[in-house]
Scaffold this motif. Structure first.
Motif, short mmCIF file in Angstrom:
data_model
loop_
_atom_site.label_atom_id
_atom_site.label_comp_id
_atom_site.label_asym_id
_atom_site.label_seq_id
_atom_site.Cartn_x
_atom_site.Cartn_y
_atom_site.Cartn_z
N SER A 136 0.84 -1.20 0.00
CA SER A 136 0.00 0.00 0.00
C SER A 136 0.87 1.25 0.00
CB SER A 136 -0.91 0.01 1.23
OG SER A 136 -0.23 0.51 2.36
N LYS A 137 0.24 2.37 -0.34
CA LYS A 137 0.96 3.64 -0.37
C LYS A 137 1.45 4.08 1.01
CE LYS A 137 -0.87 5.72 -4.63
NZ LYS A 137 0.37 6.19 -5.27
N ARG A 138 0.94 3.46 2.06
CA ARG A 138 1.44 3.77 3.40
C ARG A 138 2.90 3.34 3.57
NH1 ARG A 138 -0.42 1.61 7.88
NH2 ARG A 138 0.12 3.45 9.09
N CYS A 139 3.38 2.53 2.64
CA CYS A 139 4.79 2.11 2.66
C CYS A 139 5.73 3.21 2.17
CB CYS A 139 4.99 0.87 1.79
SG CYS A 139 4.09 -0.59 2.33
N LEU A 140 5.20 4.21 1.45
CA LEU A 140 6.06 5.20 0.80
C LEU A 140 7.00 5.93 1.77
CD1 LEU A 140 3.69 6.72 -1.91
CD2 LEU A 140 5.93 5.69 -2.33
N PRO A 141 6.51 6.52 2.87
CA PRO A 141 7.44 7.22 3.76
C PRO A 141 8.44 6.29 4.42
CG PRO A 141 5.23 7.15 4.71
CD PRO A 141 5.11 6.67 3.30
N VAL A 142 8.04 5.07 4.66
CA VAL A 142 8.95 4.10 5.27
C VAL A 142 10.09 3.76 4.30
CG1 VAL A 142 9.17 1.83 6.34
CG2 VAL A 142 7.07 3.17 6.66
N ILE A 143 9.73 3.51 3.04
CA ILE A 143 10.76 3.20 2.04
C ILE A 143 11.69 4.39 1.85
CG2 ILE A 143 11.21 2.51 -0.35
CD1 ILE A 143 8.42 1.23 -0.38
N GLU A 144 11.13 5.59 1.80
CA GLU A 144 11.95 6.79 1.62
C GLU A 144 12.98 6.92 2.73
OE1 GLU A 144 11.37 11.53 0.57
OE2 GLU A 144 9.68 10.36 1.32
N GLN A 155 13.23 -6.78 3.54
CA GLN A 155 12.91 -7.39 4.83
C GLN A 155 12.80 -6.33 5.92
OE1 GLN A 155 14.94 -8.64 2.62
NE2 GLN A 155 14.36 -10.78 2.33
N GLU A 156 13.55 -5.24 5.76
CA GLU A 156 13.45 -4.13 6.71
C GLU A 156 12.05 -3.51 6.65
OE1 GLU A 156 15.74 -2.68 8.74
OE2 GLU A 156 17.52 -3.84 8.23
N LEU A 157 11.50 -3.43 5.46
CA LEU A 157 10.18 -2.85 5.29
C LEU A 157 9.10 -3.69 5.95
CD1 LEU A 157 8.37 -0.68 3.89
CD2 LEU A 157 8.30 -2.20 1.90
N ILE A 158 9.15 -4.99 5.74
CA ILE A 158 8.07 -5.84 6.26
C ILE A 158 8.16 -6.01 7.77
CG2 ILE A 158 7.86 -7.02 4.05
CD1 ILE A 158 9.27 -9.40 5.19
N ARG A 159 9.28 -5.61 8.36
CA ARG A 159 9.39 -5.66 9.82
C ARG A 159 9.06 -4.32 10.48
NH1 ARG A 159 14.24 -8.97 8.86
NH2 ARG A 159 15.51 -7.09 9.01
#
Length: 203
Positions: A136-144, A155-159
């Motif tokens: 989902s787009k809620r991942c965008l700030p985390v990925i940034e 794997q960092e993202l999914i944790r």
């Protein structure tokens, strides 16, 4: 039925160090890996986006949005960020173009589970399949933030504690794809030779 609430995203960066040549143009059963993957996504999703790295790549398909990495040289994390950024829908289904046996039934099954939550991935015996999943787009700030910190492993993202993640057990996938060929990717000439011996599953 075409899925119109999730965008299909094909990552086609083009760097293929272990393979030795551009994987996008490799032929399997008379069709390039790129066209095999794109063809599956086009049959499932109303909106399809192709994410390229540096440079261009000839694409004959129409009604396809082609974009380049917003944050270059950040591997799959950069491609995922770009796909999410450009998608019209709140979620995307993302795959890499080196996955020759994508199964529409598996993709549709995963999409049917994605009404809530931020990440939906298959959990196989050897680990979560981050390059065949829904984000989902809620991942965008985390990925940034990850990219800025040079943390490029998904794997960092999914944790990440702020994201709701659903892992779909292998046993739930197998009725649609008993041999789990959907998740096979080609990283080396040996992988390609193995793929040539496998009969493509029927869509």
């Amino acid at each position: 039925m075409v899925i119109n609430h999730i965008t299909g995203v094909l990552l086609a960066g083009g760097k293929s160090r272990r393979m030795g040549n551009d994987k996008r143009s490799i032929l399997l059963s008379g069709e390039t890996l790129f066209n095999r993957a794109l063809g599956v996504l086009k049959t499932i999703f109303q909106e399809v986006i192709v994410v390229l790295g540096e440079g261009d790549f000839p694409i004959e398909a129409t009604h396809i949005k082609v974009v380049h990495d917003i944050i270059p040289n950040r591997a799959a994390a950069g491609g995922l960020y770009t796909g999410l950024f450009y998608a019209k829908n709140p979620r995307i289904f993302v795959v890499a173009c080196d996955m020759p046996f994508l199964n529409p039934e598996v993709i549709r099954f995963m999409a049917s589970l994605a009404d809530e939550g931020d990440i939906h991935l298959a959990q196989l015996a050897h680990g979560p399949q981050t390059m065949h999943g829904i984000y989902s787009k809620r991942c965008l700030p985390v990925i940034e933030k990850m990219v800025k910190e040079e943390k490029l492993r998904l794997q960092e993202l999914i944790r990440h504690p702020s994201l709701q993640v659903q892992m779909i057990p292998e046993s739930d996938i197998m009725p649609y794809d008993p041999d789990l060929l959907s998740f096979m990717n080609l990283n080396s000439p040996a992988d390609l030779e193995l793929a040539k011996k496998i009969k493509s599953p029927s869509p």
